[in-house]
Design a protein around this motif. Structure first.
Motif, PDB file in Angstrom:
ATOM      1  N   ARG A   1       0.836  -1.201   0.000  1.00 46.92           N
ATOM      2  CA  ARG A   1       0.000   0.000   0.000  1.00 46.92           C
ATOM      3  C   ARG A   1       0.871   1.251   0.000  1.00 46.92           C
ATOM      4  N   MET A   2       0.997   1.852  -1.184  1.00 43.05           N
ATOM      5  CA  MET A   2       1.764   3.074  -1.359  1.00 43.05           C
ATOM      6  C   MET A   2       0.998   4.019  -2.264  1.00 43.05           C
ATOM      7  N   PRO A   3       1.269   5.326  -2.175  1.00 46.02           N
ATOM      8  CA  PRO A   3       0.601   6.287  -3.059  1.00 46.02           C
ATOM      9  C   PRO A   3       1.163   6.219  -4.474  1.00 46.02           C
ATOM     10  N   VAL A   4       0.503   6.907  -5.392  1.00 45.71           N
ATOM     11  CA  VAL A   4       0.887   7.046  -6.801  1.00 45.71           C
ATOM     12  C   VAL A   4       0.718   5.717  -7.543  1.00 45.71           C
ATOM     13  N   MET A   5       1.492   4.701  -7.154  1.00 42.03           N
ATOM     14  CA  MET A   5       1.352   3.344  -7.694  1.00 42.03           C
ATOM     15  C   MET A   5       1.584   2.369  -6.550  1.00 42.03           C
ATOM     16  N   ASP A   6       0.622   1.476  -6.330  1.00 45.79           N
ATOM     17  CA  ASP A   6       0.787   0.545  -5.213  1.00 45.79           C
ATOM     18  C   ASP A   6       1.764  -0.571  -5.569  1.00 45.79           C
ATOM     19  N   GLY A   7       2.104  -1.384  -4.563  1.00 44.79           N
ATOM     20  CA  GLY A   7       3.104  -2.422  -4.750  1.00 44.79           C
ATOM     21  C   GLY A   7       2.675  -3.537  -5.676  1.00 44.79           C
ATOM     22  N   VAL A   8       1.390  -3.813  -5.734  1.00 42.78           N
ATOM     23  CA  VAL A   8       0.895  -4.867  -6.619  1.00 42.78           C
ATOM     24  C   VAL A   8       1.114  -4.468  -8.080  1.00 42.78           C
ATOM     25  N   ALA A   9       0.734  -3.231  -8.415  1.00 42.33           N
ATOM     26  CA  ALA A   9       0.924  -2.742  -9.780  1.00 42.33           C
ATOM     27  C   ALA A   9       2.400  -2.570 -10.103  1.00 42.33           C
ATOM     28  N   ALA A  10       3.168  -2.091  -9.142  1.00 41.95           N
ATOM     29  CA  ALA A  10       4.601  -1.892  -9.367  1.00 41.95           C
ATOM     30  C   ALA A  10       5.305  -3.228  -9.601  1.00 41.95           C
ATOM     31  N   THR A  11       4.876  -4.259  -8.899  1.00 42.81           N
ATOM     32  CA  THR A  11       5.451  -5.594  -9.100  1.00 42.81           C
ATOM     33  C   THR A  11       5.241  -6.051 -10.532  1.00 42.81           C
ATOM     34  N   ALA A  12       4.026  -5.874 -11.036  1.00 39.29           N
ATOM     35  CA  ALA A  12       3.723  -6.272 -12.415  1.00 39.29           C
ATOM     36  C   ALA A  12       4.590  -5.504 -13.404  1.00 39.29           C
ATOM     37  N   ALA A  13       4.744  -4.197 -13.189  1.00 33.31           N
ATOM     38  CA  ALA A  13       5.524  -3.372 -14.105  1.00 33.31           C
ATOM     39  C   ALA A  13       7.004  -3.761 -14.090  1.00 33.31           C
ATOM     40  N   ILE A  14       7.530  -3.991 -12.901  1.00 32.88           N
ATOM     41  CA  ILE A  14       8.949  -4.354 -12.781  1.00 32.88           C
ATOM     42  C   ILE A  14       9.216  -5.711 -13.409  1.00 32.88           C
ATOM     43  N   LYS A  15       8.357  -6.689 -13.132  1.00 30.90           N
ATOM     44  CA  LYS A  15       8.582  -8.034 -13.675  1.00 30.90           C
ATOM     45  C   LYS A  15       8.422  -8.057 -15.193  1.00 30.90           C
ATOM     46  N   LYS A  16       7.589  -7.187 -15.733  1.00 24.64           N
ATOM     47  CA  LYS A  16       7.421  -7.127 -17.185  1.00 24.64           C
ATOM     48  C   LYS A  16       8.691  -6.602 -17.847  1.00 24.64           C
ATOM     49  N   ARG A  17       9.298  -5.584 -17.228  1.00 29.21           N
ATOM     50  CA  ARG A  17      10.490  -4.957 -17.814  1.00 29.21           C
ATOM     51  C   ARG A  17      11.788  -5.648 -17.409  1.00 29.21           C
ATOM     52  N   HIS A  18      11.788  -6.244 -16.214  1.00 31.43           N
ATOM     53  CA  HIS A  18      13.021  -6.844 -15.688  1.00 31.43           C
ATOM     54  C   HIS A  18      12.684  -8.191 -15.027  1.00 31.43           C
ATOM     55  N   PRO A  19      12.457  -9.223 -15.805  1.00 31.75           N
ATOM     56  CA  PRO A  19      12.035 -10.516 -15.257  1.00 31.75           C
ATOM     57  C   PRO A  19      13.007 -11.109 -14.233  1.00 31.75           C
ATOM     58  N   SER A  20      14.279 -10.753 -14.325  1.00 28.95           N
ATOM     59  CA  SER A  20      15.266 -11.350 -13.426  1.00 28.95           C
ATOM     60  C   SER A  20      15.267 -10.731 -12.036  1.00 28.95           C
ATOM     61  N   ILE A  21      14.612  -9.576 -11.853  1.00 24.57           N
ATOM     62  CA  ILE A  21      14.562  -8.946 -10.535  1.00 24.57           C
ATOM     63  C   ILE A  21      13.556  -9.690  -9.657  1.00 24.57           C
TER      64      ILE A  21
END
Length: 211
Positions: free
Chosen positions: A56-76
């Motif tokens: 639970r964070m402002p601007v973009m929550d952790g659930v959405a941020a996880t999806a974005a990061i894994k899409k761009r950087h699968p190894s993270i």
């Protein structure tokens, strides 16, 4: 050296986690983020090994941020860290690619070990949450008792490690196989078991293999 990004909207939590982690000689905190968008931007430039991601964070929550990061950087590897024992968020974060889920009251030693495990590609499902995850993710999964017999010996080896929460890369290292070969075995396992979600497959296999 394991490079870690901490994403949390509470300054005290970010600084506290940073202090705990940087006491370890093999861990370095490469960035601090106050929201999901900032976490994504830091991942783009610094490419950490592990992200500790508040839900639970402002601007973009952790659930959405996880999806974005894994899409761009699968190894993270993304570890979701939160005070909320929220079934829906747990399921969605894992579906979005999180490698584990921890509550913020975790002991420091366990947190450090989990970061190390995540860097090696091992999933983390706390025992207190496993039953909930199984209920949500495996509700429509067919019974596996008869289907396990269809697996070859090597597929069974892969299935055991899949149940342990290991990534394809880590399974390949442990079984001395190429990552492509492991990917083919995993696809065959999915087909034979009738499961096509990795997290659901891992939980269902763990339940079936423990019987």
């Amino acid at each position: 050296m394991i490079q870690v990004l901490i994403a949390d909207d509470q300054t005290l939590m970010r600084d506290g986690l940073k202090t705990i982690l940087e006491l370890e000689p093999d861990i370095a905190v490469t960035g601090l983020a106050a929201d999901g968008e900032e976490a994504c931007a830091i991942c783009d430039t610094r490419k950490p090994d592990v992200v500790l991601m508040d839900i639970r964070m402002p601007v973009m929550d952790g659930v959405a941020a996880t999806a974005a990061i894994k899409k761009r950087h699968p190894s993270i590897a993304v570890l979701v860290l939160t005070t909320f024992d929220d079934d829906e968020s747990i399921v969605q974060a894992l579906k979005n690619g999180a490698i584990g889920y921890l509550l913020k009251d975790i002991e420091a030693d366990r947190l450090i070990q989990t970061v190390r495990d995540a860097a090696q590609g091992q999933f983390t499902w706390p025992a207190m949450l496993a039953a909930k995850l199984t209920k949500h993710l495996c509700a429509n999964v067919p019974a596996l008792s008869g289907r396990l017999a269809a697996l070859t010996g090597r597929e069974r080896d892969v299935a055991n490690l899949l149940a342990g929460g290991y990534t394809n890369r880590r399974i390949a290292q442990m079984l001395y196989l190429s990552e492509g070969t492991v990917k083919n075995h995993v696809s065959s396992i999915y087909s034979k078991l009738g499961i096509y979600d990795r997290t659901a497959a891992a939980l269902a296999l763990r339940r079936a293999l423990d019987k």
